[in-house]
Design a protein around this motif. Structure first.
Motif, mmCIF file in Angstrom:
data_model
loop_
_atom_site.group_PDB
_atom_site.id
_atom_site.type_symbol
_atom_site.label_atom_id
_atom_site.label_comp_id
_atom_site.label_asym_id
_atom_site.label_seq_id
_atom_site.Cartn_x
_atom_site.Cartn_y
_atom_site.Cartn_z
ATOM 1 N N HIS A 322 -108.353 71.023 30.564
ATOM 2 C CA HIS A 322 -109.067 69.892 29.975
ATOM 3 C C HIS A 322 -110.538 69.903 30.392
ATOM 4 N N PRO A 323 -111.458 69.850 29.428
ATOM 5 C CA PRO A 323 -112.883 69.965 29.764
ATOM 6 C C PRO A 323 -113.544 68.662 30.198
ATOM 7 N N GLY A 324 -112.907 67.534 29.970
ATOM 8 C CA GLY A 324 -113.523 66.238 30.252
ATOM 9 C C GLY A 324 -113.475 65.369 29.014
ATOM 10 N N GLY A 325 -113.971 64.133 29.139
ATOM 11 C CA GLY A 325 -113.820 63.179 28.050
ATOM 12 C C GLY A 325 -114.930 63.143 27.026
ATOM 13 N N GLU A 326 -116.045 63.833 27.286
ATOM 14 C CA GLU A 326 -117.244 63.670 26.461
ATOM 15 C C GLU A 326 -117.035 64.023 24.988
ATOM 16 N N ALA A 327 -116.195 65.023 24.716
ATOM 17 C CA ALA A 327 -116.049 65.517 23.339
ATOM 18 C C ALA A 327 -115.117 64.661 22.496
ATOM 19 N N TYR A 328 -114.546 63.613 23.090
ATOM 20 C CA TYR A 328 -113.483 62.899 22.375
ATOM 21 C C TYR A 328 -113.816 61.437 22.126
ATOM 22 N N ARG A 329 -115.097 61.115 22.110
ATOM 23 C CA ARG A 329 -115.532 59.750 21.820
ATOM 24 C C ARG A 329 -114.997 59.317 20.448
ATOM 25 N N GLY A 330 -114.340 58.172 20.421
ATOM 26 C CA GLY A 330 -113.811 57.651 19.169
ATOM 27 C C GLY A 330 -112.534 58.311 18.696
ATOM 28 N N LYS A 331 -111.993 59.265 19.456
ATOM 29 C CA LYS A 331 -110.798 59.993 19.051
ATOM 30 C C LYS A 331 -109.536 59.284 19.551
ATOM 31 N N LYS A 332 -108.445 59.567 18.881
ATOM 32 C CA LYS A 332 -107.132 59.088 19.302
ATOM 33 C C LYS A 332 -106.528 60.145 20.232
ATOM 34 N N CYS A 333 -106.296 59.769 21.471
ATOM 35 C CA CYS A 333 -105.880 60.742 22.483
ATOM 36 C C CYS A 333 -104.535 60.333 23.084
ATOM 37 N N VAL A 334 -103.658 61.304 23.217
ATOM 38 C CA VAL A 334 -102.350 61.091 23.827
ATOM 39 C C VAL A 334 -102.239 62.000 25.034
ATOM 40 N N VAL A 335 -101.922 61.426 26.179
ATOM 41 C CA VAL A 335 -101.764 62.196 27.414
ATOM 42 C C VAL A 335 -100.303 62.095 27.838
ATOM 43 N N LEU A 336 -99.628 63.240 27.861
ATOM 44 C CA LEU A 336 -98.227 63.282 28.256
ATOM 45 C C LEU A 336 -98.149 63.519 29.758
ATOM 46 N N GLY A 337 -97.722 62.498 30.506
ATOM 47 C CA GLY A 337 -97.671 62.575 31.961
ATOM 48 C C GLY A 337 -98.271 61.330 32.573
ATOM 49 N N ALA A 338 -97.937 61.077 33.850
ATOM 50 C CA ALA A 338 -98.410 59.836 34.496
ATOM 51 C C ALA A 338 -98.670 60.039 35.974
ATOM 52 N N ASN A 339 -99.063 61.249 36.350
ATOM 53 C CA ASN A 339 -99.382 61.518 37.752
ATOM 54 C C ASN A 339 -100.899 61.638 37.931
ATOM 55 N N ASN A 340 -101.354 62.294 38.992
ATOM 56 C CA ASN A 340 -102.779 62.318 39.326
ATOM 57 C C ASN A 340 -103.659 62.765 38.166
ATOM 58 N N SER A 341 -103.386 63.955 37.637
ATOM 59 C CA SER A 341 -104.250 64.486 36.575
ATOM 60 C C SER A 341 -104.220 63.590 35.345
ATOM 61 N N ALA A 342 -103.045 63.088 34.988
ATOM 62 C CA ALA A 342 -102.941 62.240 33.802
ATOM 63 C C ALA A 342 -103.807 60.991 33.949
ATOM 64 N N HIS A 343 -103.751 60.364 35.112
ATOM 65 C CA HIS A 343 -104.563 59.167 35.337
ATOM 66 C C HIS A 343 -106.054 59.492 35.285
ATOM 67 N N ASP A 344 -106.456 60.561 35.968
ATOM 68 C CA ASP A 344 -107.870 60.936 35.970
ATOM 69 C C ASP A 344 -108.367 61.203 34.550
ATOM 70 N N ILE A 345 -107.577 61.936 33.776
ATOM 71 C CA ILE A 345 -107.989 62.308 32.419
ATOM 72 C C ILE A 345 -108.026 61.078 31.521
ATOM 73 N N CYS A 346 -107.025 60.221 31.637
ATOM 74 C CA CYS A 346 -107.025 58.993 30.832
ATOM 75 C C CYS A 346 -108.249 58.132 31.144
ATOM 76 N N ALA A 347 -108.578 58.001 32.426
ATOM 77 C CA ALA A 347 -109.735 57.183 32.807
ATOM 78 C C ALA A 347 -111.026 57.766 32.248
ATOM 79 N N ALA A 348 -111.168 59.090 32.332
ATOM 80 C CA ALA A 348 -112.383 59.729 31.820
ATOM 81 C C ALA A 348 -112.473 59.590 30.301
ATOM 82 N N LEU A 349 -111.357 59.687 29.607
ATOM 83 C CA LEU A 349 -111.369 59.486 28.153
ATOM 84 C C LEU A 349 -111.760 58.051 27.819
#
Length: 600
Positions: A322-349
């Motif tokens: 995952h490169p980060g959240g910058e490229a997905y402004r306004g996008k519909k994003c689904v993150v499968l998982g609920a551990n460390n990486s999932a939380h970090d990625i969801c927050a950045a998105l």
């Protein structure tokens, strides 16, 4: 006249004197009688040339029958004032064996040993060149063959791996491989680190933008070079990457970047590995005696096989890519998982104005970062601990002194306090639908990490977004089918999706053995990590130590090194000493190697 009460130091030394007397007798195994019926002896290489915990007098007696007359442990001494609290006397100790200088920790109850930790610290005949043994760094006097330090380093870099073979090859140039290589360098073990990225530290730089260490700085030092006193408590990924790159240069590590291992096999006749690599486009074959897989505690990324994946018209990738959240402004994003990486990625998105939904398939342990530092880590790894005289080495040994069998007993009361302290926080998460746990037995973060290496999040802000609904949540479900522009969940819900992130973790480290060597070797060594606790994702039988980590495996001359920064730092010492002993031809009979019960 009343007898003067003995001090805790005297109590501990009297026990050690009795212990030593029996160990030096004709029946050293009878020293087991000085332990409680179900006392513990955890040995890190000193007695067993293994990482092994003996549980109960019978197991201790068997170990001593096989090792005591060979190792000849002696000169058991209390090294600083012992303490006594709640009927438990604790003492730091030193001793010697036939081959090594050792340290340990002792706990006594009612005159008998409850726990004993023994650790090899230095090989007598092959000490590190430090303090009074440190190198001169310059050749004084006149000599026509004089080499400068730079010339000697350049010559080594030209020769090692070409005209001269390394004794050890480490595959994986992250913090684990780098720290181990630094220790081997100080022990004069010729070593090459293989890393496919262009620069040391790229394994951190290449992760998503918001990544930082969730563990505090006092927990994360590298061997020999602690972070400076102004280093941030939670280091950002790029700062860690720069530190690792600097570290490889200062510690003079032979670091082959832009190099990929394409295969390896063990030559039984020559008793060496044949390791094929491609370095900057050039094919090279290395012939080390020892091979270390330092790919972290995780193996190859787990990517689920979900119907319809091949038809998805949006973007999908594993969390490790995952490169980060910058490229997905306004996008519909689904993150499968609920551990460390999932939380970090969801927050950045969310920070980048994406519409993000977390899919939580099973319960997760959450602990707030501040609470973790205050309630769990603070006594050993904090500025207050440092100011109180706690060193990194002593903190590591204190943590190591608690056998895994009884470690939950130490942690359960702490996490009960955590649950009470942050009750409102947990209530709001549960009201949002988040499924919480504190481990199968309530023992919290570290036991979950040691048992399965997953299933938790150290909260640095994302949990509040889940509780408030800013990060949408679907819990107790998974993705049943992927459609061209949406996902269908197992409860029938359909979510529109432009991006799917699989924050689904990693396989066992022996997956890398299968890919680099072959499946037979991967099956021969078996699963890495976990201890057989028979809890979720850590099937029994009980083994008492982490499977295959930092110790001999069922494949000759193949080792696994990894874990978090704390584990990589601490256990790299014992792995380095095992490798050095073999290089110098010392006898290293391994006691108590476990059977393989699980292949992956």
């Amino acid at each position: 006249m009343t007898e003067t009460a003995r001090t805790p130091t005297q109590v501990a030394q009297q026990w050690l004197d009795a212990f030593e007397e029996v160990l030096q007798s004709d029946e050293p195994a009878q020293a087991a009688n000085l332990f409680e019926d179900y006392g513990f002896w955890r040995d890190l290489v000193a007695m067993t040339w293994n990482i092994k915990t003996l549980e109960g007098r019978t197991a201790i007696r068997d170990m001593l029958e096989h090792t005591a007359k060979r190792t000849r442990p002696c000169q058991w001494r209390v090294s600083e004032d012992a303490t006594e609290q709640d009927g438990v006397t604790e003492a730091w100790i030193t001793f010697k064996t036939e081959d090594a200088l050792c340290k340990g920790h002792l706990r006594l109850r009612d005159g008998q040993a409850w726990t004993l930790l023994t650790t090899m610290q230095e090989l007598k005949a092959f000490p590190e060149k430090r303090n009074f043994l440190r190198p001169k760094g310059a050749q004084h006097g006149a000599s026509k063959s004089r080499q400068t330090w730079l010339e000697a380093r350049q010559e080594e870099e030209r020769e090692l791996g070409y005209s001269r073979q390394p004794y050890c090859v480490i595959i994986g140039g992250g913090q684990g491989g780098i720290g181990l290589a630094a220790r081997l360098r100080q022990l004069d073990v010729p070593t090459i680190v293989i890393e496919r990225n262009p620069r040391a530290g790229d394994s951190w730089r290449n992760r998503y933008k918001s990544l930082c260490l969730h563990d505090p700085v006092w927990y994360d030092h590298m061997p020999y070079l602690p972070f400076p006193e102004h280093w941030p408590v939670f280091a950002p990924k790029d700062k860690i990457g720069d530190w690792l790159e600097m570290y490889t240069r200062i510690m003079e590590i032979n670091y082959w970047s832009s190099t990929e291992c394409t295969g390896a096999r063990f030559d039984d006749d020559r008793q060496e590995w044949v390791v094929d690599v491609v370095r900057d486009g050039e094919r090279i074959t290395l012939h080390p005696k020892q091979l270390v897989l330092a790919t972290g505690m995780s193996g190859i990324p787990n990517i689920p096989d979900i119907p319809g994946m091949e038809c998805f018209e949006g973007e999908q990738h594993h969390s490790s890519k995952h490169p980060g959240g910058e490229a997905y402004r306004g996008k519909k994003c689904v993150v499968l998982g609920a551990n460390n990486s999932a939380h970090d990625i969801c927050a950045a998105l969310w920070e980048n104005d994406a519409d993000v939904t977390m899919i939580q398939r099973s319960s997760t342990h959450i602990i707030k970062s501040d609470t973790l530092m205050d309630r769990v880590l603070g006594g050993l790894y904090s500025e207050e601990a440092v100011q109180g005289g706690m060193t990194t080495e002593k903190a590591d040994l204190t943590f190591a002194s608690i056998p895994f069998r009884i470690m939950p007993d130490f942690h359960i009361p702490v996490y009960q306090q955590v649950a009470e302290q942050d009750a409102d926080f947990y209530r709001r998460l549960e009201e949002a639908g988040f499924m919480l746990d504190f481990g199968d037995d309530g023992s919290g973060l570290f036991m979950k990490y040691l048992r399965r290496g997953s299933g938790y999040y150290i909260d640095v802000g994302a949990s509040e977004l889940v509780a408030s609904g800013d990060i949408k949540l679907k819990s107790g479900v998974s993705i049943e089918r992927i459609n061209p522009r949406s996902v269908t969940l197992t409860d029938g819900t359909e979510l529109p999706a432009d991006l799917i992130v699989y924050a689904t973790g990693f396989g066992s480290m022996n997956g890398w053995a299968a890919r680099i060597i072959n499946q037979n070797v991967a099956d021969k060594v078996g699963k890495c990590w976990g201890m057989g606790s028979d809890t979720t994702k850590d099937p029994g039988p009980w083994e008492g130590e982490l499977r295959n980590m930092w110790k001999p495996t069922r494949q000759e001359a193949l080792w696994f090194h990894g874990g978090n920064l704390h584990q990589s730092r601490h256990y790299s010492l014992y792995l380095a000493l095992q490798l050095k002993a073999r290089k110098e031809g010392l006898k290293t009979p391994v006691y108590g190697m476990e059977e393989v019960h699980h292949l992956a």
